[in-house]
Scaffold this motif. Structure first.
Motif, PDB file in Angstrom:
ATOM      1  N   LEU A 180     -17.349 -13.783 -26.269  1.00 43.13           N
ATOM      2  CA  LEU A 180     -16.628 -12.736 -26.969  1.00 43.13           C
ATOM      3  C   LEU A 180     -15.382 -13.380 -27.571  1.00 43.13           C
ATOM      4  N   LYS A 181     -15.259 -13.287 -28.894  1.00 46.79           N
ATOM      5  CA  LYS A 181     -14.077 -13.853 -29.547  1.00 46.79           C
ATOM      6  C   LYS A 181     -13.031 -12.760 -29.714  1.00 46.79           C
ATOM      7  N   ALA A 182     -11.778 -13.174 -29.727  1.00 44.62           N
ATOM      8  CA  ALA A 182     -10.708 -12.177 -29.823  1.00 44.62           C
ATOM      9  C   ALA A 182      -9.604 -12.671 -30.735  1.00 44.62           C
ATOM     10  N   GLU A 183      -9.014 -11.736 -31.489  1.00 49.69           N
ATOM     11  CA  GLU A 183      -7.784 -12.037 -32.226  1.00 49.69           C
ATOM     12  C   GLU A 183      -6.778 -10.932 -31.957  1.00 49.69           C
ATOM     13  N   THR A 184      -5.521 -11.345 -31.871  1.00 50.49           N
ATOM     14  CA  THR A 184      -4.476 -10.395 -31.506  1.00 50.49           C
ATOM     15  C   THR A 184      -3.485 -10.225 -32.658  1.00 50.49           C
ATOM     16  N   ILE A 185      -3.085  -8.977 -32.868  1.00 51.47           N
ATOM     17  CA  ILE A 185      -2.049  -8.665 -33.852  1.00 51.47           C
ATOM     18  C   ILE A 185      -0.966  -7.872 -33.115  1.00 51.47           C
ATOM     19  N   GLY A 186       0.255  -8.359 -33.200  1.00 57.02           N
ATOM     20  CA  GLY A 186       1.351  -7.673 -32.505  1.00 57.02           C
ATOM     21  C   GLY A 186       2.188  -6.843 -33.463  1.00 57.02           C
ATOM     22  N   CYS A 187       2.714  -5.741 -32.960  1.00 60.76           N
ATOM     23  CA  CYS A 187       3.563  -4.848 -33.760  1.00 60.76           C
ATOM     24  C   CYS A 187       4.739  -4.387 -32.920  1.00 60.76           C
ATOM     25  N   TRP A 188       5.949  -4.468 -33.455  1.00 62.22           N
ATOM     26  CA  TRP A 188       7.101  -3.859 -32.778  1.00 62.22           C
ATOM     27  C   TRP A 188       7.153  -2.391 -33.144  1.00 62.22           C
ATOM     28  N   THR A 189       6.118  -1.676 -32.742  1.00 60.00           N
ATOM     29  CA  THR A 189       6.082  -0.247 -33.027  1.00 60.00           C
ATOM     30  C   THR A 189       5.352   0.451 -31.888  1.00 60.00           C
ATOM     31  N   ALA A 190       5.629   1.727 -31.664  1.00 63.83           N
ATOM     32  CA  ALA A 190       4.930   2.472 -30.615  1.00 63.83           C
ATOM     33  C   ALA A 190       3.469   2.614 -31.012  1.00 63.83           C
ATOM     34  N   GLU A 191       2.559   2.383 -30.069  1.00 66.82           N
ATOM     35  CA  GLU A 191       1.133   2.458 -30.405  1.00 66.82           C
ATOM     36  C   GLU A 191       0.761   3.857 -30.889  1.00 66.82           C
TER      37      GLU A 191
END
Lengths: 257, 257
Positions: free
Chosen positions: B179-190
């Motif tokens: 299973l491959k994964a990529e992550t995207i981060g956000c300084w925001t409330a989900e």
């Protein structure tokens, strides 16, 4: 020594950690140790933990197994606003009750999001959904409350929010006599003293001795943890263990290494 | 894009962590994340974890549930020399086979303890006991081997010894496409971007998007992890998610925060 039948009852709990992030290895779980330590203080014994993915069928199965086997069930994770937050739906399905919007939870969210960008969106309103018949667990940290229904307690997965919910539950659950523990550490291989441990445990029937080996600074050692709900029996067992280790020529460190 | 039916099969695993020390909150578990990360690389998906105490009945029950539900079962803990090490007996009981002394394990222990104080005591010889029909998992760290029987793998509980056993198993188990994964981060409330996440996931059926909120440096944020066994579909989903976040005016950090 008097023995109160009320406090002799052992209270047990299961913990269900919900979320793909622990199972993928991406996130190191912090809630197991946190909930375990908190339960000790409440006089409730954590007897089993399960970690399952955000998959309805798996959550339902685990909720039913744990709520029926133990006095209490605690869950962490899956009560947020996003599409992968399905804990409320799974618990409702497990209990055979509908999901409703809790009026007090809705009011809390309305106040909390009143001055935040976007306000109370539909996604955020998801966090007011509860299995019918639930009460709320206050959340000082981030608005959206936890949920208590019967012996089930649904808490957030983000550890500092979980901590706040545990704090709100402190002293509210019926528990038994807390399990007391004393640790004795030895810079020796546990296999050398295995016979001593077995014999001492056998001679003290209300105590359990756990042996936890480690490898540090290039040396092997082990901590022996003696546990009992009875303080006097615990002290006697620890005393006997220290005597036996001394007699066999082993140095040990009270309090553990 | 070609699709190989062999690699499309999803291989699953359960992990059973055995030991009072995790349930008491005394020890923070390190094996869940370690086994989870290792399994990812083997193309095997960790689907469930259970933690149970050193109680025969609980171990037997969990062993049977997990070995029947998943392709593989891994256990950690309870294979040492002391009285509370009962994993081998529990697995033998679960399988309905006797416990025997494995001749090769005995020979390994004889060599390992030949020059150690006490030699191969009866307690140490306990570590040569296996459910009948087992093979051994090499242990470079501390002599006593792990045990493999059918789809069950019994490993040590001390994390660096577990690591050595996982290393010995690397490449020996049949797995699927990792299973491959990529992550995207956000300084925001989900909760602000919950609708975007739901829509993007819906439009990419071979991808899952997990949302992992956090609270750091006094600010809320979330990491969005996109997972797929197909690299091209993963890339397309990540691309679509980034576009949607941009279009809605959110800053994001590729790779996660």
């Amino acid at each position: 020594m008097t023995s109160d039948p009320q406090t002799d009852r052992i209270y047990t709990a299961g913990l269900l950690v919900i979320g793909d992030e622990i199972l993928s290895g991406r996130t190191h779980d912090k809630n197991i140790a946190q909930v375990a330590s908190w339960l000790q203080v409440q006089g409730i014994r954590l007897s089993e933990v399960r970690v399952v993915a955000d998959v309805m069928e798996r959550i339902v199965e685990a909720v039913n197994a744990l709520r029926e086997t133990y006095d209490y069930l605690f869950t962490t994770g899956g009560i947020g606003p996003t599409h992968d937050d399905i804990t409320v739906d799974a618990v409702a399905e497990a209990l055979g009750v509908p999901v409703i919007v809790h009026p007090e939870a809705r009011a809390i969210l309305e106040r909390y999001y009143a001055d935040k960008p976007g306000g109370l969106t539909e996604a955020r309103l998801r966090m007011a959904r509860v299995p019918e018949g639930s009460d709320l667990i206050p959340n000082r940290m981030s608005g959206a409350p936890g949920i208590k229904r019967g012996n089930i307690h649904l808490m957030a997965g983000v550890p500092h929010i979980t901590a706040g919910m545990l704090d709100a539950l402190t002293g509210t659950l019926e528990g038994g006599a807390p399990l007391k523990a004393e640790t004795i550490g030895c810079w020796t291989a546990e296999s050398e003293v295995a016979d001593i441990l077995r014999e001492i445990e056998k001679a003290h029937e209300n105590c359990q001795i756990g042996s936890y080996p480690f490898f540090r600074e290039g040396r092997v050692g082990a901590n022996f943890v003696v546990r009992s709900t009875d303080e006097a029996e615990l002290a006697a067992c620890v005393h006997a263990l220290c005597d036996a280790l001394s007699a066999a020529g082993y140095d040990f460190t009270p309090g553990g290494i």
